[in-house]
Scaffold this active site. Sequence first.
Site: not given
Length: 618
Positions: A312, A499
């Site tokens: 990520d 997020e």
Amino acid sequence: MNRLNYNAKLVWLCFFTILLMFSNLLIGKNKHPFQIPIYDKFQVDSSASYEVQINQIISLMSLDEKIGQMTQVRHFDDINSNDVTDKFIGSVIHTQGPSPGEGAMGWQGKFKRLQSKALETRLGIPLLFAVDAIHGQNTYNGATIFPHNIGMGATHNPRLIEKSAAITALETQATGFNWTFSPCIAIPYNEKWGRVYEAYSESTDLTSKLVSASIRGYQGDLSAPHTVMATAKHFIGDGSTDYGKEGGEISLTMQEISQRLLPPYKQAVKEGVGSIMVSFSSLSGIPLHAHKELIMDTLKDAMGFDGIVVSDWKGYSRFGKNEIINAGVDLIMAVDGDLNIFQSGLKSAVKSGQVNQSRINDAVRRILRQKFRLGLFQNPFPDPSLVSHIGKSSHRLIAKQAVRESLVLLKHQGNVLPIKKDCKKIVVVGEHADNVGLQSGGWTLAWQGVSENYSRATSILEGIQKVAKGQVVYDPYAQYNHSDADVIIVVVGETPYAEFMGDITNGENKHQLTLSKKHQAYVSSSVNSESKVITILISGRPLIVSQQIEQSDAFIAAWLPGSEGDGVAEVLFGEYNFTGKLPHSWPKSFANFEGKYGPNFWDESNIPLFKYGYGLQY
Ligand code: BGC
């Protein structure tokens, strides 16, 4: 045959021979319409199986070229186009930030230029282009935007999810990408997590079923020009951290992980998912990025995943640098200043023996395998003919069907539904009713979403205005008294988040998962003895709205419907009945949320307001 005929035939024969010679000169001996050095200069046998070709290519590659293949950069700030040739970049990501160009052709043009650069490198290995197309090609203004996954989960309809993913794939390719970072297959345990809506459901079984459909839709025949490589994310436990904290600590045992979280990944691997993204979370203090037991031993060896494990965002510098390569991460999102840190860091680690060549070769093999499966060595460029399909009406019809099927009717009394089309006066309250940005949530045009309208989408109010035959009055901020209305439709909810920003962290709970005071007042001030009140909740997760449910005659969970707001009106006015069922149990109070985490998750004594699978019809 007379002489004239014979001469004419001879002329034609000469003409075709010359044409053939020229075309051979132009396209080289191989069958490709452009020249890729591995075939032209290095005699890799293009008729051999791709596993054989991959071995040949790896044997030709220098360490720099291998590390280049393992590198993903952002198309704007991290690189200039010479980096593609000098640093042998293997893939490019577009996420928030400057647009790649003017319109879809402009986007394709930008990626075509970068691809041409890659084809000019010594070996000419084509690039992958990745994007977070997670509910439609949501980075492109004018694309078809589907409900977020939580709404798709409420449809319980795998066929619809497959079709929606196939449309997203096509619109994603139309804007120049061959890889999407979707689907998110988290099992959210705690609604405080700001990404609950990215996942389908709290149910492992439902998620496993829908994941298969999604991957089939995205990848189809992966080498076709309108399909993309999918990514199952975030491996693993992204939705089950303590207090729902993004990138937090997971307090689950390996057995719990294997029973509750692994099944959707097994399904994804079975469907041939091309890539799996690692989670920001940690398990017993070990970042998942560096969790060799889970990545290398479980995912790759035991489950037989042969695709790419992608890090990520800035995973390399955040989670232990070369440790994450040894743990099994193959491709690094080397963004925001990580490019040189990663490339030089890994190179020294290989030279010093900290990372084995065999690990590097395994990573490169997985990356090349997906490039072969995508057909990039035959077809590295996006297809311009796809552009006209972006946001077309047949796509929007499927998105609208998804909106209709995602709506969950939580309360219905007094036959208020369906609303009669010729009802004399309808009042619509709430700014969410006429704002497609608000109704679409995070990851829509911008990372954290937008609070304005965007192109070619329809709001809930517009949908109501299309269907209703009587008077429709809009009072966005509930400023007036509407006791003369037959029906008041109150649209309330959360404002977009993604997020980190959407987390409601323990201790500093921003709103304890309730509606804002302002929106609570929209509902309470609409209650009067003459009008029926229908409340529509726009949210990325179940909220504690017991009081608003009580105050309303009908209450609908509409999740984050995306660009086709008029799907809501079609159900309100009886063109279709409700079919949506809750993908999450719905809490009565804050205590329900607390109980959802950990061993109490399946505790029968922790009774929610509505159980998973609940949903009424009229
Ligand atoms: C998110 C991923 C996303 C990636 C690329 C990360 O911050 O966690 O889900 O795919 O960014 O945009």
